[in-house]
Design a protein around this motif. Structure first.
Motif, PDB file in Angstrom:
ATOM      1  N   ALA A 295      27.536  58.034  77.946  1.00  0.00           N
ATOM      2  CA  ALA A 295      28.329  59.251  78.118  1.00  0.00           C
ATOM      3  C   ALA A 295      28.157  60.258  76.988  1.00  0.00           C
ATOM      4  O   ALA A 295      29.039  61.058  76.723  1.00  0.00           O
ATOM      5  N   ARG A 296      26.998  60.201  76.316  1.00  0.00           N
ATOM      6  CA  ARG A 296      26.705  61.173  75.267  1.00  0.00           C
ATOM      7  C   ARG A 296      25.926  62.342  75.855  1.00  0.00           C
ATOM      8  O   ARG A 296      25.076  62.159  76.737  1.00  0.00           O
ATOM      9  N   LEU A 297      26.189  63.514  75.344  1.00  0.00           N
ATOM     10  CA  LEU A 297      25.527  64.710  75.831  1.00  0.00           C
ATOM     11  C   LEU A 297      24.079  64.735  75.355  1.00  0.00           C
ATOM     12  O   LEU A 297      23.813  64.740  74.152  1.00  0.00           O
ATOM     13  N   VAL A 298      23.144  64.756  76.312  1.00  0.00           N
ATOM     14  CA  VAL A 298      21.726  64.736  75.942  1.00  0.00           C
ATOM     15  C   VAL A 298      20.971  65.961  76.433  1.00  0.00           C
ATOM     16  O   VAL A 298      19.810  66.175  76.056  1.00  0.00           O
ATOM     17  N   GLY A 299      21.595  66.781  77.261  1.00  0.00           N
ATOM     18  CA  GLY A 299      20.884  67.955  77.756  1.00  0.00           C
ATOM     19  C   GLY A 299      21.731  68.786  78.691  1.00  0.00           C
ATOM     20  O   GLY A 299      22.891  68.475  78.953  1.00  0.00           O
ATOM     21  N   VAL A 300      21.128  69.858  79.181  1.00  0.00           N
ATOM     22  CA  VAL A 300      21.832  70.777  80.069  1.00  0.00           C
ATOM     23  C   VAL A 300      20.849  71.316  81.107  1.00  0.00           C
ATOM     24  O   VAL A 300      19.648  71.466  80.832  1.00  0.00           O
ATOM     25  N   ILE A 301      21.357  71.568  82.299  1.00  0.00           N
ATOM     26  CA  ILE A 301      20.558  72.156  83.375  1.00  0.00           C
ATOM     27  C   ILE A 301      21.308  73.375  83.899  1.00  0.00           C
ATOM     28  O   ILE A 301      22.527  73.309  84.136  1.00  0.00           O
TER      29      ILE A 301
ATOM     30  N   ASN B 251      17.033  70.397  79.877  1.00  0.00           N
ATOM     31  CA  ASN B 251      16.736  71.047  78.600  1.00  0.00           C
ATOM     32  C   ASN B 251      17.454  70.267  77.498  1.00  0.00           C
ATOM     33  O   ASN B 251      18.682  70.288  77.418  1.00  0.00           O
ATOM     34  N   PRO B 252      16.694  69.569  76.639  1.00  0.00           N
ATOM     35  CA  PRO B 252      17.342  68.734  75.613  1.00  0.00           C
ATOM     36  C   PRO B 252      17.924  69.541  74.462  1.00  0.00           C
ATOM     37  O   PRO B 252      18.671  68.999  73.647  1.00  0.00           O
TER      38      PRO B 252
ATOM     39  N   TYR C 117      25.933  69.602  82.763  1.00  0.00           N
ATOM     40  CA  TYR C 117      25.616  68.867  81.536  1.00  0.00           C
ATOM     41  C   TYR C 117      25.147  67.460  81.884  1.00  0.00           C
ATOM     42  O   TYR C 117      25.684  66.815  82.792  1.00  0.00           O
ATOM     43  N   VAL C 118      24.139  67.012  81.136  1.00  0.00           N
ATOM     44  CA  VAL C 118      23.498  65.729  81.420  1.00  0.00           C
ATOM     45  C   VAL C 118      23.900  64.713  80.353  1.00  0.00           C
ATOM     46  O   VAL C 118      23.805  64.981  79.149  1.00  0.00           O
TER      47      VAL C 118
ATOM     48  N   GLU D 168      21.553  61.219  83.726  1.00  0.00           N
ATOM     49  CA  GLU D 168      20.179  61.728  83.686  1.00  0.00           C
ATOM     50  C   GLU D 168      19.258  61.058  84.700  1.00  0.00           C
ATOM     51  O   GLU D 168      18.166  61.565  84.977  1.00  0.00           O
ATOM     52  N   GLU D 169      19.658  59.930  85.270  1.00  0.00           N
ATOM     53  CA  GLU D 169      18.799  59.224  86.215  1.00  0.00           C
ATOM     54  C   GLU D 169      18.947  59.733  87.645  1.00  0.00           C
ATOM     55  O   GLU D 169      18.189  59.336  88.532  1.00  0.00           O
TER      56      GLU D 169
END
Length: 455
Positions: free
Chosen positions: A184-190, A209-210, A178-179, A153-154
């Motif tokens: 390494a946990r799924l926190v969002g998607v673009i 998008n969380p 996927y973000v 995400e950074e």
């Protein structure tokens, strides 16, 4: 349209065969590569055996993998095509395929063949394949692919776009990126559109998008297919219980699931496996006989019941005329209710169980009353006997109501018990309806027997 496509495919296969016959190897490779991915699979499988042994020597591994990616991995013929090649070559093809298709093919092999192929793979890769094979069939884990785009995400949007360009050919789908957080946990998607429409210097976390719709590896494939259909996704992520991203399921696999489930449901309703349409007459007969014998035994109960009322039929032979009318109509009503019940279970019911039950009961009442009234009028005018018409109409009404309720309740009860509701097949419900409708018919007829003896 389908016939035209088949003709075009036949022309393509013949053209490729001619090129191989004449030794035009480079032209063959160019012509094969120019085909659509689906056509590659069909054309490769359609080549004569002796020419196919030339084809797999000429074609690049990536093209062969593309061809096998577009063949039915559950088909014995596809397995035979893979086994035509030496194990070393087959492993190269498998490793270039998408992981979900690779695993599907490997699962069809014998344990000895599987061990041979895995031994030829790099240790880490073979371990990953084993992990995927361990997932139960018809679950999200068995469908997922491990080729996907995931970023931290950074990162900046520009950096992510560079990664997408660099790894686009490796991922099965790049519609979504996927973000992941630092664990390494799924926190969002673009979406790819978001990446293209935002400045390169923007951080990914600012456009992420969380709200991520995901499934667990153990979720049933039918439930996954329904979610993808509801949300119109191109792909959906699969996570473990701690939200670590395990893989993605793409829409092409969902379409296969929908087809499989439809075949499974239809097979249950027909009491025969409709997925194997090319069986020999002997194989078809062997598969159909068990159900038919079971239904025959149940049908004998109906025959025994009719025989029990033989004295009543002898007193009023006119009753025999309407037996098939009552049983046939009740059976059709039961099958209709069954089909709707199975469909509700498959896609999920928006109503509460109580509301659904009341709805089905009222439906049975309306259908029974209308059908019973129609039969009453027809029999009354046909036989000029109102009492006979009333008896047949009343029996018809009650039989349809009972059959409709049975067609709804039986699959619901089976689903609650953890059994496949489609097993409550049309022939089973029809035969059961025959039994109940005969009992209802003669029970009602006994009440009116004195009014139409000798008619």
């Amino acid at each position: 349209m389908a016939e035209e496509q088949n003709q075009q495919l036949e022309v393509a296969i013949q053209h490729l065969s001619d090129l191989l016959h004449s030794g035009q190897d480079e032209t063959f490779k160019d012509s094969f590569e120019a085909l659509h991915e689906y056509e590659m699979g069909q054309a490769y499988a359609g080549l004569p055996d002796h020419l196919r042994s030339v084809a797999w020597r000429l074609l690049d591994i990536e093209l062969l993998a593309m061809a096998f990616d577009n063949l039915d991995s559950n088909d014995d013929e596809t397995i035979a095509l893979l086994l035509e090649m030496p194990p070393q070559k087959a492993v190269q093809v498998l490793r270039s395929m998408y992981a979900d298709n690779e695993v599907d093919l490997l699962q069809q092999l014998s344990s000895r063949q599987l061990a041979t192929y895995l031994s030829l793979m790099p240790k880490k890769e073979a371990e990953g394949v084993r992990n995927l094979i361990d997932y139960e069939e018809q679950t999200a884990g068995s469908l997922m692919s491990t080729e996907y785009m995931a970023v931290e995400e950074e990162l900046l949007v520009g950096d992510v776009m560079q990664l997408v360009k660099r790894h686009a050919n490796e991922a099965e789908s790049i519609s979504y990126v996927y973000v992941l957080d630092n664990q390494a946990r799924l926190v969002g998607v673009i979406s790819l559109r978001d990446l293209l429409t935002h400045p390169d210097k923007l951080r990914v976390s600012e456009i992420t998008n969380p709200r991520v719709i995901s499934v667990k590896a153990g979720d049933d494939q039918e439930d996954v297919a329904q979610i993808v259909a509801d949300y119109n996704f191109v792909s959906i992520p699969v996570t473990d219980d701690d939200e670590h991203l395990l893989g993605v399921i793409t829409v092409d696999d969902i379409l296969d699931v929908i087809g499989e489930e439809a075949v499974e449901d239809y097979s249950g309703l027909a009491a025969v496996n409709v997925s194997q349409v090319d069986d020999s007459f002997w194989q078809s007969a062997i598969k159909r006989i068990p159900w038919l014998v079971a239904l025959l035994i149940l049908g004998m109960s109906t025959a025994t019941l009719i025989n029990h009322f033989d004295g009543l039929v002898q007193k009023a032979s006119i009753l025999a005329v309407f037996i098939s009318l009552i049983t046939g109509t009740a059976g059709n009503a039961g099958t209709q209710a069954l089909a709707l019940a199975v469909r509700r279970i498959a896609i999920g019911n928006t109503k509460t169980p109580v509301k659904t039950f009341l709805s089905e009961m009222l439906t049975g009442v309306v259908v029974g009353v209308v059908t019973g009234l129609a039969v009453f009028l027809i029999v009354t005018f046909w036989k000029h006997n109102m009492e006979l018409g009333l008896a047949v109409g009343l029996a018809m009404m009650i039989a349809i109501m009972v059959a409709n309720l049975a067609g709804y309740l039986i699959p619901v009860a089976m689903d609650r018990l953890g059994l496949d509701p489609a097993v409550a097949s049309g022939p089973f419900i029809t035969t059961l309806s025959d039994l109940t409708s005969v009992l209802i018919y003669f029970s009602v007829a006994q009440l009116f027997i004195s009014h139409f003896i000798g008619k």
